[in-house]
Write a protein that holds these residues in place. Structure first.
Motif, PDB file in Angstrom:
ATOM      1  N   LYS A 165     -14.350 138.996   5.445  1.00  0.00           N
ATOM      2  CA  LYS A 165     -14.023 140.181   6.249  1.00  0.00           C
ATOM      3  C   LYS A 165     -15.277 140.988   6.566  1.00  0.00           C
ATOM      4  O   LYS A 165     -15.464 141.441   7.698  1.00  0.00           O
ATOM      5  CB  LYS A 165     -13.008 141.045   5.514  1.00  0.00           C
ATOM      6  CG  LYS A 165     -12.536 142.233   6.297  1.00  0.00           C
ATOM      7  CD  LYS A 165     -11.477 143.021   5.545  1.00  0.00           C
ATOM      8  CE  LYS A 165     -11.051 144.231   6.346  1.00  0.00           C
ATOM      9  NZ  LYS A 165     -10.037 145.007   5.638  1.00  0.00           N
ATOM     10  N   VAL A 166     -16.156 141.160   5.580  1.00  0.00           N
ATOM     11  CA  VAL A 166     -17.396 141.896   5.791  1.00  0.00           C
ATOM     12  C   VAL A 166     -18.258 141.197   6.844  1.00  0.00           C
ATOM     13  O   VAL A 166     -18.820 141.843   7.740  1.00  0.00           O
ATOM     14  CB  VAL A 166     -18.169 142.062   4.461  1.00  0.00           C
ATOM     15  CG1 VAL A 166     -19.580 142.565   4.692  1.00  0.00           C
ATOM     16  CG2 VAL A 166     -17.410 142.986   3.526  1.00  0.00           C
ATOM     17  N   ILE A 167     -18.355 139.886   6.755  1.00  0.00           N
ATOM     18  CA  ILE A 167     -19.159 139.123   7.720  1.00  0.00           C
ATOM     19  C   ILE A 167     -18.566 139.244   9.118  1.00  0.00           C
ATOM     20  O   ILE A 167     -19.297 139.440  10.095  1.00  0.00           O
ATOM     21  CB  ILE A 167     -19.275 137.646   7.283  1.00  0.00           C
ATOM     22  CG1 ILE A 167     -20.164 137.557   6.043  1.00  0.00           C
ATOM     23  CG2 ILE A 167     -19.817 136.780   8.408  1.00  0.00           C
ATOM     24  CD1 ILE A 167     -20.161 136.199   5.381  1.00  0.00           C
TER      25      ILE A 167
ATOM     26  N   PHE B 164     -19.886 130.726  -0.869  1.00  0.00           N
ATOM     27  CA  PHE B 164     -19.081 131.657  -1.657  1.00  0.00           C
ATOM     28  C   PHE B 164     -18.225 130.916  -2.682  1.00  0.00           C
ATOM     29  O   PHE B 164     -17.264 131.462  -3.203  1.00  0.00           O
ATOM     30  CB  PHE B 164     -18.162 132.485  -0.750  1.00  0.00           C
ATOM     31  CG  PHE B 164     -18.886 133.313   0.266  1.00  0.00           C
ATOM     32  CD1 PHE B 164     -19.941 134.121  -0.102  1.00  0.00           C
ATOM     33  CD2 PHE B 164     -18.510 133.284   1.591  1.00  0.00           C
ATOM     34  CE1 PHE B 164     -20.607 134.897   0.830  1.00  0.00           C
ATOM     35  CE2 PHE B 164     -19.172 134.055   2.539  1.00  0.00           C
ATOM     36  CZ  PHE B 164     -20.227 134.860   2.151  1.00  0.00           C
ATOM     37  N   SER B 165     -18.560 129.674  -2.981  1.00  0.00           N
ATOM     38  CA  SER B 165     -17.719 128.868  -3.855  1.00  0.00           C
ATOM     39  C   SER B 165     -17.639 129.416  -5.281  1.00  0.00           C
ATOM     40  O   SER B 165     -16.673 129.155  -5.982  1.00  0.00           O
ATOM     41  CB  SER B 165     -18.208 127.421  -3.879  1.00  0.00           C
ATOM     42  OG  SER B 165     -19.543 127.361  -4.343  1.00  0.00           O
ATOM     43  N   ASN B 166     -18.635 130.180  -5.700  1.00  0.00           N
ATOM     44  CA  ASN B 166     -18.597 130.734  -7.051  1.00  0.00           C
ATOM     45  C   ASN B 166     -17.810 132.048  -7.106  1.00  0.00           C
ATOM     46  O   ASN B 166     -17.665 132.622  -8.167  1.00  0.00           O
ATOM     47  CB  ASN B 166     -20.004 130.926  -7.611  1.00  0.00           C
ATOM     48  CG  ASN B 166     -20.870 131.806  -6.741  1.00  0.00           C
ATOM     49  OD1 ASN B 166     -20.592 131.979  -5.556  1.00  0.00           O
ATOM     50  ND2 ASN B 166     -21.930 132.349  -7.297  1.00  0.00           N
ATOM     51  N   PHE B 167     -17.283 132.522  -5.970  1.00  0.00           N
ATOM     52  CA  PHE B 167     -16.465 133.730  -5.929  1.00  0.00           C
ATOM     53  C   PHE B 167     -14.998 133.351  -6.063  1.00  0.00           C
ATOM     54  O   PHE B 167     -14.592 132.255  -5.657  1.00  0.00           O
ATOM     55  CB  PHE B 167     -16.642 134.483  -4.613  1.00  0.00           C
ATOM     56  CG  PHE B 167     -18.014 135.091  -4.400  1.00  0.00           C
ATOM     57  CD1 PHE B 167     -18.950 135.166  -5.408  1.00  0.00           C
ATOM     58  CD2 PHE B 167     -18.355 135.600  -3.165  1.00  0.00           C
ATOM     59  CE1 PHE B 167     -20.192 135.739  -5.206  1.00  0.00           C
ATOM     60  CE2 PHE B 167     -19.595 136.172  -2.939  1.00  0.00           C
ATOM     61  CZ  PHE B 167     -20.515 136.242  -3.970  1.00  0.00           C
ATOM     62  N   ASN B 168     -14.192 134.278  -6.571  1.00  0.00           N
ATOM     63  CA  ASN B 168     -12.750 134.018  -6.586  1.00  0.00           C
ATOM     64  C   ASN B 168     -12.205 134.235  -5.171  1.00  0.00           C
ATOM     65  O   ASN B 168     -12.912 134.699  -4.276  1.00  0.00           O
ATOM     66  CB  ASN B 168     -12.032 134.883  -7.637  1.00  0.00           C
ATOM     67  CG  ASN B 168     -12.076 136.360  -7.326  1.00  0.00           C
ATOM     68  OD1 ASN B 168     -11.932 136.775  -6.178  1.00  0.00           O
ATOM     69  ND2 ASN B 168     -12.269 137.177  -8.359  1.00  0.00           N
ATOM     70  N   SER B 169     -10.935 133.922  -4.975  1.00  0.00           N
ATOM     71  CA  SER B 169     -10.376 133.954  -3.609  1.00  0.00           C
ATOM     72  C   SER B 169     -10.385 135.365  -3.015  1.00  0.00           C
ATOM     73  O   SER B 169     -10.614 135.528  -1.814  1.00  0.00           O
ATOM     74  CB  SER B 169      -8.967 133.375  -3.591  1.00  0.00           C
ATOM     75  OG  SER B 169      -8.110 134.127  -4.422  1.00  0.00           O
ATOM     76  N   ALA B 170     -10.157 136.384  -3.826  1.00  0.00           N
ATOM     77  CA  ALA B 170     -10.184 137.757  -3.311  1.00  0.00           C
ATOM     78  C   ALA B 170     -11.594 138.135  -2.863  1.00  0.00           C
ATOM     79  O   ALA B 170     -11.776 138.766  -1.815  1.00  0.00           O
ATOM     80  CB  ALA B 170      -9.681 138.734  -4.375  1.00  0.00           C
TER      81      ALA B 170
END
Length: 91
Positions: free
Chosen positions: A16-18, A3-9
């Protein structure tokens, strides 16, 4: 997952979904375990307590179910590691 290309939110949301999915999977597995072992082992309703035969059956059933689930989890981890290694070697 990366998820490194996602922002922190977005990372927090995905985490949370996982976690919710893992809880649903755990509850589904537990429910299946209870249903399967009850239906297989509990057949004498003349007493509210389990007979020794039923108790042994339930213990064996749960042990087998848990060992089976652990083996499946280990196998998925092995396959995932192989896939990760294969994708890294192709890069």
């Amino acid at each position: 997952m990366d998820f490194s290309n996602f922002n922190s939110a977005e990372q927090a949301h995905m985490t949370k979904v996982i976690e919710q999915r893992q809880m649903q999977d755990f509850l589904r597995m537990y429910s299946n375990l209870v249903e399967r072992c009850f239906n297989t082992c509990c057949n004498d309703f003349t007493s509210k307590a389990l007979s020794s035969k039923e108790e042994t059956c339930v213990n064996n059933c749960t042990d087998k179910f848990i060992k089976h689930s652990e083996r499946i989890g280990a196998r998925f981890a092995e396959i995932n590691a192989e896939m990760m290694n294969a994708s890294q070697s192709q890069s």
